[in-house]
Design a protein around this motif. Structure first.
Motif, PDB file in Angstrom:
ATOM      1  N   ASP A  33      34.361  32.394  40.860  1.00 29.32           N
ATOM      2  CA  ASP A  33      33.041  32.984  40.663  1.00 29.32           C
ATOM      3  C   ASP A  33      32.878  34.217  41.549  1.00 29.32           C
ATOM      4  OD1 ASP A  33      30.428  33.098  39.574  1.00 29.32           O
ATOM      5  OD2 ASP A  33      29.637  32.196  41.413  1.00 29.32           O
ATOM      6  N   GLY A  34      32.382  35.279  40.969  1.00 31.85           N
ATOM      7  CA  GLY A  34      32.148  36.507  41.721  1.00 31.85           C
ATOM      8  C   GLY A  34      33.275  37.511  41.609  1.00 31.85           C
ATOM      9  N   VAL A  35      34.473  37.079  41.231  1.00 26.61           N
ATOM     10  CA  VAL A  35      35.580  38.015  41.063  1.00 26.61           C
ATOM     11  C   VAL A  35      35.477  38.614  39.660  1.00 26.61           C
ATOM     12  CG1 VAL A  35      38.087  38.319  40.940  1.00 26.61           C
ATOM     13  CG2 VAL A  35      37.090  36.840  42.696  1.00 26.61           C
ATOM     14  N   VAL A  36      35.299  39.924  39.618  1.00 27.87           N
ATOM     15  CA  VAL A  36      35.158  40.633  38.360  1.00 27.87           C
ATOM     16  C   VAL A  36      36.516  41.088  37.839  1.00 27.87           C
ATOM     17  CG1 VAL A  36      34.082  42.641  37.248  1.00 27.87           C
ATOM     18  CG2 VAL A  36      32.854  41.381  39.023  1.00 27.87           C
ATOM     19  N   ARG A  37      37.388  41.492  38.776  1.00 23.38           N
ATOM     20  CA  ARG A  37      38.725  41.967  38.425  1.00 23.38           C
ATOM     21  C   ARG A  37      39.632  41.749  39.639  1.00 23.38           C
ATOM     22  NH1 ARG A  37      41.146  47.817  37.121  1.00 23.38           N
ATOM     23  NH2 ARG A  37      40.508  48.148  39.257  1.00 23.38           N
ATOM     24  N   ALA A  38      40.894  41.420  39.363  1.00 17.68           N
ATOM     25  CA  ALA A  38      41.863  41.235  40.441  1.00 17.68           C
ATOM     26  C   ALA A  38      43.209  41.794  39.989  1.00 17.68           C
ATOM     27  CB  ALA A  38      42.002  39.763  40.799  1.00 17.68           C
ATOM     28  N   THR A  39      43.831  42.579  40.860  1.00 18.77           N
ATOM     29  CA  THR A  39      45.119  43.187  40.532  1.00 18.77           C
ATOM     30  C   THR A  39      46.028  43.141  41.752  1.00 18.77           C
ATOM     31  OG1 THR A  39      44.242  45.362  41.121  1.00 18.77           O
ATOM     32  CG2 THR A  39      44.204  44.775  38.789  1.00 18.77           C
ATOM     33  N   PRO A  40      47.346  43.019  41.522  1.00 17.53           N
ATOM     34  CA  PRO A  40      48.277  43.118  42.648  1.00 17.53           C
ATOM     35  C   PRO A  40      48.154  44.496  43.274  1.00 17.53           C
ATOM     36  CG  PRO A  40      49.408  42.400  40.649  1.00 17.53           C
ATOM     37  CD  PRO A  40      48.030  42.802  40.254  1.00 17.53           C
ATOM     38  N   HIS A  41      48.324  44.544  44.573  1.00 17.36           N
ATOM     39  CA  HIS A  41      48.189  45.801  45.310  1.00 17.36           C
ATOM     40  C   HIS A  41      49.242  45.786  46.401  1.00 17.36           C
ATOM     41  CE1 HIS A  41      46.211  49.256  47.064  1.00 17.36           C
ATOM     42  NE2 HIS A  41      46.018  48.615  48.202  1.00 17.36           N
ATOM     43  N   GLY A  42      50.419  46.331  46.094  1.00 20.14           N
ATOM     44  CA  GLY A  42      51.515  46.259  47.049  1.00 20.14           C
ATOM     45  C   GLY A  42      52.222  44.910  46.951  1.00 20.14           C
ATOM     46  N   ARG A  43      53.104  44.675  47.862  1.00 21.30           N
ATOM     47  CA  ARG A  43      53.949  43.476  47.809  1.00 21.30           C
ATOM     48  C   ARG A  43      53.192  42.188  48.113  1.00 21.30           C
ATOM     49  NH1 ARG A  43      59.317  41.734  48.001  1.00 21.30           N
ATOM     50  NH2 ARG A  43      59.613  39.981  49.415  1.00 21.30           N
ATOM     51  N   ASN A  44      52.345  42.183  49.121  1.00 22.99           N
ATOM     52  CA  ASN A  44      51.678  40.952  49.552  1.00 22.99           C
ATOM     53  C   ASN A  44      50.157  41.064  49.538  1.00 22.99           C
ATOM     54  OD1 ASN A  44      54.100  39.540  50.122  1.00 22.99           O
ATOM     55  ND2 ASN A  44      54.279  40.659  52.046  1.00 22.99           N
ATOM     56  N   ARG A  45      49.623  41.886  48.656  1.00 18.91           N
ATOM     57  CA  ARG A  45      48.172  42.061  48.611  1.00 18.91           C
ATOM     58  C   ARG A  45      47.662  42.040  47.185  1.00 18.91           C
ATOM     59  NH1 ARG A  45      45.422  45.468  53.289  1.00 18.91           N
ATOM     60  NH2 ARG A  45      46.683  44.683  54.984  1.00 18.91           N
ATOM     61  N   ALA A  46      46.394  41.719  47.087  1.00 23.06           N
ATOM     62  CA  ALA A  46      45.683  41.822  45.818  1.00 23.06           C
ATOM     63  C   ALA A  46      44.371  42.539  46.084  1.00 23.06           C
ATOM     64  CB  ALA A  46      45.422  40.440  45.222  1.00 23.06           C
ATOM     65  N   ARG A  47      43.978  43.374  45.160  1.00 21.60           N
ATOM     66  CA  ARG A  47      42.686  44.048  45.228  1.00 21.60           C
ATOM     67  C   ARG A  47      41.725  43.252  44.358  1.00 21.60           C
ATOM     68  NH1 ARG A  47      41.687  49.550  46.118  1.00 21.60           N
ATOM     69  NH2 ARG A  47      42.645  48.909  48.059  1.00 21.60           N
ATOM     70  N   LEU A  48      40.615  42.835  44.938  1.00 21.24           N
ATOM     71  CA  LEU A  48      39.617  42.061  44.222  1.00 21.24           C
ATOM     72  C   LEU A  48      38.336  42.873  44.107  1.00 21.24           C
ATOM     73  CD1 LEU A  48      40.026  38.695  46.181  1.00 21.24           C
ATOM     74  CD2 LEU A  48      41.177  39.363  44.077  1.00 21.24           C
ATOM     75  N   ASP A  49      37.878  43.067  42.885  1.00 20.77           N
ATOM     76  CA  ASP A  49      36.558  43.643  42.661  1.00 20.77           C
ATOM     77  C   ASP A  49      35.618  42.455  42.530  1.00 20.77           C
ATOM     78  OD1 ASP A  49      37.522  46.259  42.632  1.00 20.77           O
ATOM     79  OD2 ASP A  49      37.903  46.199  40.490  1.00 20.77           O
ATOM     80  N   VAL A  50      34.683  42.344  43.469  1.00 24.01           N
ATOM     81  CA  VAL A  50      33.792  41.190  43.495  1.00 24.01           C
ATOM     82  C   VAL A  50      32.343  41.637  43.374  1.00 24.01           C
ATOM     83  CG1 VAL A  50      35.381  39.772  44.874  1.00 24.01           C
ATOM     84  CG2 VAL A  50      33.684  41.154  46.024  1.00 24.01           C
TER      85      VAL A  50
END
Length: 146
Positions: A32-49
């Motif tokens: 809940d609250g996560v609108v979009r999530a994408t890998p960002h580099g090797r060990n990260r994810a970018r979350l649009d919340v």
């Protein structure tokens, strides 16, 4: 620092469950609250919340702890949340998903707003339980053919 531990049993093999935890694009389906999530580099994810009507991007650092099927994540952009997923095969077709969430109530309230004290703890507990139930629904759906 507060710690919340929850678990849920899912009717899918551990490998399929592990795979879904790593498909960040599916996070909006069960967090809940996560609108979009994408890998960002090797060990990260970018979350649009979107929380309390405010939309923002946060980065999460993800660390896999090998064959034990344990994944730790921590938000690195302000919001003080850290979580660990541990998967335990119950048999060939069922998996127990354990979540341990660590948060600082004061900084959480400053970062995203919401209630204080017991009401905040209750809100966090309910959100985690709901997200785990949604995860169960998503992971137990038959895979779609492409």
């Amino acid at each position: 620092m507060r710690t919340l531990e929850e678990q849920i049993d899912v009717t899918t093999p551990v490998d399929r469950t592990w795979e879904l935890l790593h498909r960040f694009a599916d996070y909006p389906r069960f967090v809940d609250g996560v609108v979009r999530a994408t890998p960002h580099g090797r060990n990260r994810a970018r979350l649009d919340v979107e929380i309390c009507g405010v939309r923002r991007a946060v980065d999460a650092e993800i660390v896999d702890h090998g064959r034990g099927r344990v994944m730790t994540w921590e938000l690195v952009d302000g919001v003080h949340l850290r979580g660990t997923f541990a998967l335990r095969p119950l048999d060939g077709a069922r998996t127990q998903v354990q979540l341990r969430l660590e948060y600082d109530p004061d900084t959480l309230r400053e970062d995203i707003g919401g209630p204080r004290g017991f009401a905040q703890s209750h809100t966090v507990e309910e959100a985690v339980r709901t997200d785990l139930e949604h995860f169960k629904e998503v992971v137990e759906r038959p895979p779609t053919r492409r």
